[in-house]
Design an enzyme around this catalytic site. Structure first.
Site, PDB file in Angstrom:
ATOM      1  N   LYS A 122       0.859  -1.195   0.000  1.00  0.00           N
ATOM      2  CA  LYS A 122       0.000   0.000   0.000  1.00  0.00           C
ATOM      3  C   LYS A 122       0.887   1.234   0.000  1.00  0.00           C
ATOM      4  CE  LYS A 122      -1.870   2.760   2.929  1.00  0.00           C
ATOM      5  NZ  LYS A 122      -1.758   3.990   2.123  1.00  0.00           N
ATOM      6  N   GLU A 174       9.984   0.546  10.092  1.00  0.00           N
ATOM      7  CA  GLU A 174      10.995   1.570   9.745  1.00  0.00           C
ATOM      8  C   GLU A 174      10.339   2.921   9.992  1.00  0.00           C
ATOM      9  OE1 GLU A 174      14.037   1.156   8.728  1.00  0.00           O
ATOM     10  OE2 GLU A 174      14.132  -0.886   7.959  1.00  0.00           O
ATOM     11  N   CYS A 224      14.150  10.390   6.112  1.00  0.00           N
ATOM     12  CA  CYS A 224      14.177   9.944   7.512  1.00  0.00           C
ATOM     13  C   CYS A 224      15.578   9.960   8.096  1.00  0.00           C
ATOM     14  CB  CYS A 224      13.562   8.554   7.620  1.00  0.00           C
ATOM     15  SG  CYS A 224      14.260   7.405   6.436  1.00  0.00           S
ATOM     16  N   GLU A 239      10.523  15.350  14.767  1.00  0.00           N
ATOM     17  CA  GLU A 239      10.845  15.171  13.351  1.00  0.00           C
ATOM     18  C   GLU A 239      10.070  16.202  12.548  1.00  0.00           C
ATOM     19  OE1 GLU A 239       9.424  11.630  11.262  1.00  0.00           O
ATOM     20  OE2 GLU A 239      11.423  11.424  10.412  1.00  0.00           O
TER      21      GLU A 239
HETATM   22  P1  NAD Z   1       2.786   8.290   7.701  1.00  0.00           P
HETATM   23  O1  NAD Z   1       3.149   7.502   8.885  1.00  0.00           O
HETATM   24  O2  NAD Z   1       1.801   9.377   7.824  1.00  0.00           O
HETATM   25  O3  NAD Z   1       2.216   7.334   6.555  1.00  0.00           O
HETATM   26  C1  NAD Z   1       2.949   6.230   6.091  1.00  0.00           C
HETATM   27  C2  NAD Z   1       1.987   5.249   5.451  1.00  0.00           C
HETATM   28  O4  NAD Z   1       1.111   4.747   6.464  1.00  0.00           O
HETATM   29  C3  NAD Z   1       1.088   5.818   4.362  1.00  0.00           C
HETATM   30  O5  NAD Z   1       0.949   4.856   3.334  1.00  0.00           O
HETATM   31  C4  NAD Z   1      -0.227   6.022   5.082  1.00  0.00           C
HETATM   32  O6  NAD Z   1      -1.356   5.960   4.223  1.00  0.00           O
HETATM   33  C5  NAD Z   1      -0.223   4.836   6.022  1.00  0.00           C
HETATM   34  N1  NAD Z   1      -1.082   4.987   7.206  1.00  0.00           N
HETATM   35  C6  NAD Z   1      -1.502   6.114   7.821  1.00  0.00           C
HETATM   36  N2  NAD Z   1      -2.291   5.812   8.870  1.00  0.00           N
HETATM   37  C7  NAD Z   1      -2.377   4.460   8.917  1.00  0.00           C
HETATM   38  C8  NAD Z   1      -3.043   3.544   9.775  1.00  0.00           C
HETATM   39  N3  NAD Z   1      -3.804   3.964  10.783  1.00  0.00           N
HETATM   40  N4  NAD Z   1      -2.912   2.226   9.532  1.00  0.00           N
HETATM   41  C9  NAD Z   1      -2.150   1.770   8.517  1.00  0.00           C
HETATM   42  N5  NAD Z   1      -1.490   2.601   7.674  1.00  0.00           N
HETATM   43  C10 NAD Z   1      -1.599   3.926   7.883  1.00  0.00           C
HETATM   44  O7  NAD Z   1       4.164   8.792   7.095  1.00  0.00           O
HETATM   45  P2  NAD Z   1       4.396   9.747   5.857  1.00  0.00           P
HETATM   46  O8  NAD Z   1       3.994  11.116   6.271  1.00  0.00           O
HETATM   47  O9  NAD Z   1       3.810   9.145   4.620  1.00  0.00           O
HETATM   48  O10 NAD Z   1       5.997   9.647   5.685  1.00  0.00           O
HETATM   49  C11 NAD Z   1       6.866  10.342   6.474  1.00  0.00           C
HETATM   50  C12 NAD Z   1       7.353   9.481   7.634  1.00  0.00           C
HETATM   51  O11 NAD Z   1       7.948   8.276   7.153  1.00  0.00           O
HETATM   52  C13 NAD Z   1       8.424  10.156   8.451  1.00  0.00           C
HETATM   53  O12 NAD Z   1       8.176   9.965   9.811  1.00  0.00           O
HETATM   54  C14 NAD Z   1       9.699   9.438   8.020  1.00  0.00           C
HETATM   55  O13 NAD Z   1      10.740   9.476   8.961  1.00  0.00           O
HETATM   56  C15 NAD Z   1       9.195   8.060   7.811  1.00  0.00           C
HETATM   57  N6  NAD Z   1      10.129   7.300   6.957  1.00  0.00           N
HETATM   58  C16 NAD Z   1      10.948   6.373   7.550  1.00  0.00           C
HETATM   59  C17 NAD Z   1      11.852   5.657   6.783  1.00  0.00           C
HETATM   60  C18 NAD Z   1      12.762   4.638   7.411  1.00  0.00           C
HETATM   61  O14 NAD Z   1      13.407   3.917   6.670  1.00  0.00           O
HETATM   62  N7  NAD Z   1      12.828   4.539   8.719  1.00  0.00           N
HETATM   63  C19 NAD Z   1      11.925   5.892   5.411  1.00  0.00           C
HETATM   64  C20 NAD Z   1      11.087   6.846   4.841  1.00  0.00           C
HETATM   65  C21 NAD Z   1      10.186   7.552   5.635  1.00  0.00           C
END
Ligand code: NAD
Length: 508
Positions: free
Chosen positions: A191, A266, A300, A396
């Site tokens: 997803k 992650e 990230c 963050e």
């Molecule tokens: P987010 O957590 O808002 O969303 C990530 C994904 O989760 C999206 O696909 C979203 O639709 C889904 N999601 C949201 N609510 C959900 C729920 N209740 N249940 C299941 N899925 C749900 O993150 P974002 O804003 O898309 O991305 C930024 C974040 O991602 C930052 O915190 C960044 O640090 C992190 N990130 C981490 C890594 C890593 O390798 N550690 C890599 C890239 C990004």
């Protein structure tokens, strides 16, 4: 028509080609069935590129069914057969390299030079890596540990994997999630973030074109609370692999734990960048600017907190401020653009909110404002004088914002580096080998760079410590997440009454 207009036009045509369909199930592009639509917006202009129908529970169910049906044959293929398929996948991605870069730049606002030189080649290299690594999967060699038995370990796929990805590197996140899973014989439902479905769909289409069987790679594009939660909780899904924020990761962990599912998280980061007083100032300043601004700070592992030992502090702040002024904001399709917009106006406003609040307790040295115009741009922002426990140092931000703070002794620098809930990545800048070794030992993070910040390679693991999560993407270490080991034990005595039966049968 200049090069930029031509590129945007080509990217828009690619987006239009999806015809409002953003689900890829059993080798076919389909429309969602939730009854709700969602736009893909170009953050550089604020204009809607295309709309699509979001996935609902029925689409997730169909994708999980397709993945379950494809599982026996894919898991039963030889490592050599899977490897051949993945080599074909890499070739199919290479053939689409230019289109993938255009679509990634369009939906994310990513400078075209970043998509072209980083996202796409990184994805192809990952695919080639896992094509090779899939032939290296092994268990423990057989041995007679008890004396009377032969034991060995089988390394088996987990089953259907449900993966959830963020919007910051949609193509690379698709690769990081899908490749180790399928290389190990699993099938997957991915997803992507609802803002950025295009390149995940193109990635799945390339898998089909390369001959990877239908149902091995499926994509459902829906919202997190709706399609995401349904995927995590689905009884047909054996494992959840999630990349995203720590807050959502907590919710995903709760749901996965309820189903007693294998979990890989992650999560967020707040990477420290520690500059000791013997560091090469020019290298550290350039490293901080590139490390803080890559992908407009929506990374990230981005450098977010620079701790600089007092003798270098003033010169470092001045050098970073000067370098920030040289960074060219602009149209993502202009090859000269260094910094694109943030992913959305909402994200831009969120970043601006952090900086606005920081003005009450810190100094905004440069930036701290959005330029005029329609795009979701924000100027590179340098902040000093913030207390260690303040929001701008601890939270963050996910934008082009760097905080620089001084420290005195080495102990203090390392203590401050560890003083946030996160532990994803960090860097230490020094020419002293003892200091460098101490920093790599004592900083709690999944990766510590020395005299650099950001580079990643397919052969090495990526993943966090502390609230940044657990488990690894990339490298052979990722197979620990996507396989389970099974102990197989053969009796070698052919004796009906074994010695250990005495515990049950007394002396008989
Ligand atoms: P987010 O957590 O808002 O969303 C990530 C994904 O989760 C999206 O696909 C979203 O639709 C889904 N999601 C949201 N609510 C959900 C729920 N209740 N249940 C299941 N899925 C749900 O993150 P974002 O804003 O898309 O991305 C930024 C974040 O991602 C930052 O915190 C960044 O640090 C992190 N990130 C981490 C890594 C890593 O390798 N550690 C890599 C890239 C990004």
């Amino acid at each position: 028509m200049d090069h930029r207009e031509h590129s945007r036009e080509a990217a828009l045509a690619l987006a239009e080609g999806f015809g409002g369909r953003a689900q890829y199930i059993a080798g076919r592009l389909r429309s969602g069935s939730s009854g709700r639509t969602h736009p893909v917006v170009d953050p550089a202009t604020g204009e809607t590129v295309c709309g699509y129908e979001l996935a609902g529970a029925a689409d997730v169910d169909a994708a999980v069914t397709a993945a379950a049906q494809a599982l026996p044959d894919w898991a039963g293929a030889t490592p050599g057969e899977r490897s051949d398929a993945l080599h074909g996948f890499a070739a199919a991605l290479s053939a689409r390299a230019a289109d993938l870069a255009l679509a990634e730049s369009l939906q994310c606002g990513k400078p075209i030079k970043l998509s072209t030189e980083f996202d796409v080649p990184g994805t192809v290299d990952n695919t080639v890596f896992f094509a090779g690594a899939s032939r290296q999967l092994e268990g423990k060699a057989a041995a007679e540990y008890s004396g009377d038995h032969t034991s060995y370990v089988r390394r088996e796929p987990v089953g259907v994997v449900g993966s959830i990805a963020p919007w910051n590197y949609p193509l690379q996140m698709a690769a990081w999630k899908v490749l180790p899973a399928i290389a190990a014989g699993n099938t997957i439902v991915l997803k992507p973030a609802e803002l950025t479905p295009l390149t995940s769909l193109m990635f799945a289409q390339a898998a089909t074109d390369a001959g990877i069987p239908d149902g091995v790679v499926n994509v459902v594009t829906g919202t997190g609370p709706d399609a995401g939660e349904h995927l995590v909780g689905h009884p047909g899904v054996a494992m959840t692999s999630f990349t995203g924020s720590t807050a959502v990761g907590r919710r995903v962990a709760e749901l996965a734990t309820r189903g007693v599912k294998r979990l890989h998280l992650e999560l967020g980061g707040k990477a420290p960048f520690v500059v000791f007083d013997d560091a090469d100032l020019e290298a550290a300043a350039h490293g901080a600017v590139a490390g803080a601004l890559i992908n407009t700070g929506q990374d990230c592992t981005a450098a977010t907190r620079a701790y600089v030992q007092r003798p270098l502090y003033d010169a470092f702040v001045a050098a970073v401020a000067d370098l920030f002024a040289t960074v060219r904001l602009g149209d993502p399709f202009d090859p000269a653009t260094d910094l694109g917009p943030l992913i959305s106006h909402a994200q831009r406003d969120r970043v601006a909110g952090f900086v606005k609040r920081a003005r009450d307790y810190a100094t905004v040295v440069t930036g701290g404002a959005a330029p005029d115009g329609k795009g979701a741009y924000y100027r590179p922002t340098l902040i000093t004088g913030a207390p260690q426990d303040s929001e701008i140092v601890q939270a963050e931000i996910f934008g082009p914002v760097l905080v620089v703070l001084p420290f005195d002794g080495d102990d203090e620098g390392l203590r401050l580096a560890n003083d946030t809930p996160y532990g994803l990545a960090a860097s230490a800048w020094t020419r002293d080998v003892f200091r460098a070794h101490r920093a790599t030992r004592e900083i709690k993070a999944g990766c510590v760079w020395v005299n650099d910040h950001i580079p990643i390679i397919s052969e090495m693991p990526h993943g966090g410590a502390k609230s940044s999560g657990f488990g690894k993407d990339m490298s052979a270490y990722s197979f620990e997440e996507y396989t389970q080991v099974k102990h197989v034990m053969f009796d070698n005595t052919a004796v009906a009454r074994k010695d250990w039966h005495r515990t049950i049968f007394g002396d008989r």
